[in-house]
Design an enzyme around this catalytic site. Structure first.
Site, PDB file in Angstrom:
ATOM      1  N   GLN A  78      -3.838  -8.440  -7.708  1.00  0.00           N
ATOM      2  CA  GLN A  78      -2.422  -8.197  -8.015  1.00  0.00           C
ATOM      3  C   GLN A  78      -2.284  -6.950  -8.873  1.00  0.00           C
ATOM      4  OE1 GLN A  78      -0.263 -11.663  -9.208  1.00  0.00           O
ATOM      5  NE2 GLN A  78       1.630 -10.526  -9.398  1.00  0.00           N
ATOM      6  N   PHE A  79      -2.120  -5.802  -8.190  1.00  0.00           N
ATOM      7  CA  PHE A  79      -2.011  -4.525  -8.897  1.00  0.00           C
ATOM      8  C   PHE A  79      -0.805  -4.482  -9.820  1.00  0.00           C
ATOM      9  CE2 PHE A  79       0.817  -3.674  -5.383  1.00  0.00           C
ATOM     10  CZ  PHE A  79       1.763  -2.801  -5.912  1.00  0.00           C
ATOM     11  N   THR A  80       0.212  -5.314  -9.565  1.00  0.00           N
ATOM     12  CA  THR A  80       1.425  -5.262 -10.385  1.00  0.00           C
ATOM     13  C   THR A  80       1.193  -5.723 -11.821  1.00  0.00           C
ATOM     14  OG1 THR A  80       2.145  -7.465  -9.658  1.00  0.00           O
ATOM     15  CG2 THR A  80       2.928  -5.571  -8.365  1.00  0.00           C
TER      16      THR A  80
END
Length: 163
Positions: A78-80
């Site tokens: 989850q890059f966010t």
């Protein structure tokens, strides 16, 4: 590297309506990889995921880890997690990009499998739009970040805002 760890009764990942992975009792871990993460950060996060005591034993809370209990782990990239707000819009320039992030994520999964039971480590599809269904137990949710990264990111942002 950052991990948002949730103790779950079960969790699963769907891509295009199809179940890709699912686990029973254990941990669902959202993984964010920073653009300057190293193998040292990866080892730190892996060790914390496996050894943080989030489960009870004999009615006593916080006594056992996922490794102690031989429970499953569902990891989701989850890059966010490496966002910074610019006004009301999230900016993700601190997140590691594409192929490098996938290599580090795959290395994290391999490290977890090596230090736990590889059959107990599940994941979604890197880079895909996923529907993650989490049945939080407790609810218990904690966030862990490799300590060196947390300081460096905050220092760099402070320097740029002072310029």
């Amino acid at each position: 590297m950052k991990a948002v760890i949730q103790r779950v009764t079960n969790a699963r990942v769907l891509v295009n309506g199809e179940v890709i992975s699912e686990i029973g009792k254990g941990l669902c871990v959202l993984i964010g990889i920073c653009n300057n993460d190293t193998e040292e950060d990866l080892k730190y996060i892996s060790r914390k995921i496996l050894n943080t005591r989030l489960f009870e034993e004999n009615g006593k809370r916080w006594m056992k880890s996922v490794k102690d209990m031989n429970y499953e782990i569902l990891c989701i990239s989850q890059f966010t997690l490496y966002y910074r707000l610019k006004g009301n819009k999230p900016d993700f320039h601190h997140a590691m990009g594409g192929e490098r992030a996938k290599e580090m994520y795959d290395q994290l999964l391999a490290t977890l499998g090596k230090d736990h039971n590889p059959d107990k480590i599940k994941d979604g599809v890197f880079g895909a739009m996923m529907n993650v269904q989490i049945f939080n137990d407790g609810p218990v949710t904690i966030e862990i970040e490799s300590p060196v990264k947390a300081v460096k990111l905050d220092d760099k942002e402070a320097e740029s805002s002072n310029s």
